[in-house]
Structure formats: C-alpha cells, structure tokens
Design a protein around this motif. Structure first.
Motif, PDB file in Angstrom:
ATOM      1  N   VAL A 128       4.603  -7.064   8.624  1.00  0.00           N
ATOM      2  CA  VAL A 128       3.236  -7.516   8.358  1.00  0.00           C
ATOM      3  C   VAL A 128       2.430  -6.373   7.756  1.00  0.00           C
ATOM      4  N   PRO A 129       1.296  -6.677   7.110  1.00  0.00           N
ATOM      5  CA  PRO A 129       0.407  -5.604   6.679  1.00  0.00           C
ATOM      6  C   PRO A 129      -0.048  -4.764   7.865  1.00  0.00           C
ATOM      7  N   PRO A 141       0.011  -1.032   3.295  1.00  0.00           N
ATOM      8  CA  PRO A 141       1.313  -0.608   3.828  1.00  0.00           C
ATOM      9  C   PRO A 141       1.836  -1.657   4.805  1.00  0.00           C
ATOM     10  N   ILE A 142       3.159  -1.727   4.907  1.00  0.00           N
ATOM     11  CA  ILE A 142       3.798  -2.709   5.788  1.00  0.00           C
ATOM     12  C   ILE A 142       4.269  -2.022   7.062  1.00  0.00           C
ATOM     13  N   ARG A 143       4.059  -2.698   8.182  1.00  0.00           N
ATOM     14  CA  ARG A 143       4.569  -2.229   9.466  1.00  0.00           C
ATOM     15  C   ARG A 143       5.398  -3.325  10.106  1.00  0.00           C
ATOM     16  N   SER A 144       6.218  -2.934  11.055  1.00  0.00           N
ATOM     17  CA  SER A 144       7.120  -3.889  11.698  1.00  0.00           C
ATOM     18  C   SER A 144       6.700  -4.180  13.126  1.00  0.00           C
ATOM     19  N   LEU A 145       6.598  -5.456  13.431  1.00  0.00           N
ATOM     20  CA  LEU A 145       6.437  -5.940  14.802  1.00  0.00           C
ATOM     21  C   LEU A 145       7.779  -6.544  15.180  1.00  0.00           C
ATOM     22  N   GLY A 178      -5.458  -8.257   0.668  1.00  0.00           N
ATOM     23  CA  GLY A 178      -4.165  -7.876   1.230  1.00  0.00           C
ATOM     24  C   GLY A 178      -4.034  -8.091   2.717  1.00  0.00           C
ATOM     25  N   GLY A 179      -5.093  -8.541   3.371  1.00  0.00           N
ATOM     26  CA  GLY A 179      -5.060  -8.798   4.814  1.00  0.00           C
ATOM     27  C   GLY A 179      -4.498 -10.174   5.091  1.00  0.00           C
ATOM     28  N   THR A 180      -3.203 -10.322   4.908  1.00  0.00           N
ATOM     29  CA  THR A 180      -2.548 -11.630   4.976  1.00  0.00           C
ATOM     30  C   THR A 180      -1.937 -11.942   6.341  1.00  0.00           C
ATOM     31  N   PHE A 181      -2.141 -11.069   7.308  1.00  0.00           N
ATOM     32  CA  PHE A 181      -1.686 -11.303   8.690  1.00  0.00           C
ATOM     33  C   PHE A 181      -2.900 -11.759   9.480  1.00  0.00           C
ATOM     34  N   ILE A 182      -2.935 -13.045   9.820  1.00  0.00           N
ATOM     35  CA  ILE A 182      -4.122 -13.653  10.421  1.00  0.00           C
ATOM     36  C   ILE A 182      -3.816 -14.094  11.843  1.00  0.00           C
ATOM     37  N   ILE A 241       1.089 -15.937   3.617  1.00  0.00           N
ATOM     38  CA  ILE A 241       0.326 -15.650   4.828  1.00  0.00           C
ATOM     39  C   ILE A 241       1.254 -15.609   6.042  1.00  0.00           C
ATOM     40  N   THR A 242       0.995 -14.659   6.929  1.00  0.00           N
ATOM     41  CA  THR A 242       1.667 -14.605   8.226  1.00  0.00           C
ATOM     42  C   THR A 242       0.649 -15.013   9.284  1.00  0.00           C
ATOM     43  N   VAL A 243       0.947 -16.085  10.003  1.00  0.00           N
ATOM     44  CA  VAL A 243       0.000 -16.634  10.983  1.00  0.00           C
ATOM     45  C   VAL A 243       0.498 -16.396  12.402  1.00  0.00           C
TER      46      VAL A 243
END
Length: 331
Positions: free
Chosen positions: A13-14, A4-8, A47-51, A77-79
């Motif tokens: 991000v995941p 699922p996607i959440r917003s910061l 799916g854990g692409t937020f690192i 990827i989101t870094v």
C-alpha cells in the motif's frame, strides 16, 4: 504524486493512507456528501489510494457508501473496512470496557454474523472483495480465534483478500495470527499517544504491519484546534475540554518551532516521525480539506536525519499531555 510503497504483511500500500471516518456527520462536525467525495478524490488524485473506513462510521453504513461513491470504477484503490461495532438486528450487544471516553462500547464478533457484516460492507462499497478486513474491537465474550476463523472463511471464498485486527493486546494479536496470517494491526499511535511497545515488538516478530489510527492526535497535532463545535465527536475526550486543550496547545507549541526550522508543517512533522519509527508503519490521517490532504501525503517523501529524530524525541520526552485521549489505558 507517487507515494513510496510499504508492506502490510503481503499487502502493498502507499506509505500514508486516508482515514475516512472524518467524512461522516457527527465526527468532526457536519459535512455533506459532496464535500466528503471531493476530499476522497483529492486523496486518490494525490496518490493516497489506501482508504480506511468502517461499517460503524456514520449512520447505516454512511461512510462506506461515501467511499464507494468516490472509488466507483477505479481499480487502483485499496480499501480497508472493519466490523463488530454495528450489530446485526438479532445480535446480543456485548459490553466492552476499553477505557474509552464514554467508558464502554457494545460489540458483537460472533462467527455466525461475520459473513453478513462483510456482505453489507461489500454492498455499501460497491466492490467485489474487501482488500483488508479488520475486526474493529475484540469481543470479550468471543475468543478472538473464533472471530478470525470466520474471517478466514471469507478469504477462502474470495470476499476478503487480507485480514487485520484493531485495538488488540499483544496476546490477542498473537492468538489471531495463530489462526490465519494477519496483514495489519490498527492501534492508536502518535506524538499524542505512544504505542504499546510490546504490541510493536509482537507485530515485528510476526511480520504484521502497523496502521496507526489518529496519527495526528484527532487533529490536535495540526496545531489548528482551538475549540470544538457542539456536535464534534472529540468532545468525548478529556484532552479536548477547554482547559486541557489550552494547556496542551501551550506544551505542544515546542513542536511548532521545530517544524518551522525544518520547513515542515506540524502535520508533516508528526507523520514523518511516525514513518521513521518502523518500515512497516502506515498511518491513516483524515482530513476534509484537499490542500491538507495533499500536505499530509507529502510527508511520505520526507527524510528525517537521526539527529533530528533525537531532537524530536527530546521535545516529546518533556511534554506531559493533560487529560485522557479517546482511547486511554485500554484493557
């Protein structure tokens, strides 16, 4: 696996990220780069692409370089990375009393150094822009408005896409936001350590996402930590000395039965509980074991009934942890 996607803030991000700090030697003991890259790729494949990383993790940007190696050629990827603890050669160290296990940190977030910190991180990571750039700790000798002002220039230049702050007070978060929108605030938060309710309230008011670091209590909430090696960073925390660890394992054992009753691991219970605290919460657990990484990410799809949440909170209300955490009663 699709999380699922959440917003910061305005950054999507995941729902669960990956905390890469554990992939550098001297954090949770020794580790080689091959194993570290395998762990990161396991997260990405699941799916854990937020690192999340930092220029201060490992020696001379080691952690960022490992992340860069793992994500090379992958545009999905989101870094997130951080600055302020790895000082420029000519930067004056500013002592910061944070109630940390080793009493104080040396920081420098003077505006004239921030572009250089970011450019070093970009080189280490091998990317053109940092998706989420955090001030790791506020500098007691620099108004946070000045630090964030320099960070905002990086956004204008395209070197950074979104800004974050870490380990700040509610007032500091509000002051930072007054200069430039803040996508996320990082803070220590888990069943092991409660969040500052005023910080959470301020983040909600401003529309800032909350990224709990150490969401598994530096590994304690997995239920697998019985003793630590000599080169383990967690030896700095009184909660992990042998006597305290034994006492804490005994008191938190009540969660094991609850997790088993729900068909979950203790890690999944801890992460799912955090996700249910607020829709803008995105925890960043770290692990070196691919199976555990996949297990952690699966917590994003767990729904806890309100009655179950009440049971969890009742258990937590009875637990009184022994000893200080890594960051205890900060400022």
């Amino acid at each position: 696996m699709t999380l699922p996607i959440r917003s910061l803030g305005e950054l999507d991000v995941p729902a669960i990220g990956f905390g890469a700090m554990v992939l550098s030697p001297g954090m949770y003991g020794e580790i080689d780069d091959e194993r570290a890259v395998d762990a990161l790729k396991a997260s990405i494949d699941a799916g854990g692409t937020f690192i999340d990383t930092s220029d201060a993790y490992g020696d001379d940007g080691h952690n960022e370089r490992v992340v860069g190696r793992a994500i090379r050629g992958n545009d999905e990827i989101t870094v997130a990375t951080k600055f302020g603890l790895k000082l420029a050669e000519d930067a004056e160290p500013h002592p910061l009393k944070v109630g940390f296990a080793f009493e104080e940190l040396l920081v420098n977030a003077e505006p004239q150094y921030i572009r250089g910190y970011a450019e070093n991180s970009l080189r280490n990571l091998g990317i053109d822009a940092i998706d989420l750039y955090y001030l790791h700790f506020p500098d007691p000798q620099v108004p946070i408005e000045d630090s964030v002002g320099a960070m905002a220039k990086l956004v204008a230049e395209g070197k950074v896409r979104h800004l974050g702050v870490s380990n700040v007070t509610p007032s500091e978060l509000r002051r930072a936001y007054s200069v430039h929108p803040i996508a996320a605030v990082q803070t220590e938060w888990s069943m092991w350590r409660p969040v500052d309710p005023q910080l959470l309230e301020t983040a909600r008011e401003l529309g800032v996402g909350v990224v709990p670091w150490s969401p598994l209590g530096a590994g304690f909430l997995t239920g697998t930590v019985q003793q630590l090696g000599a080169d383990d960073f967690r030896n700095n925390a009184p909660r992990f000395d042998s006597e305290s660890l034994a006492a804490n394992n005994a008191s938190y054992g009540a969660l094991q039965a609850l997790a088993a009753d729900l068909g979950l691991t203790r890690s999944q219970l801890a992460l799912a509980w955090l996700l249910h605290q607020d829709p803008a919460v995105v925890p960043i657990p770290g692990s070196r074991t691919p199976a555990h990484i996949v297990e952690n990410l699966a917590a994003a799809d767990i729904t806890l009934h309100p009655d179950t949440l009440a049971r969890i909170d009742a258990v937590l209300a009875r637990i009184k942890p022994v000893g200080a955490t890594l960051l205890q009663d900060a400022r």
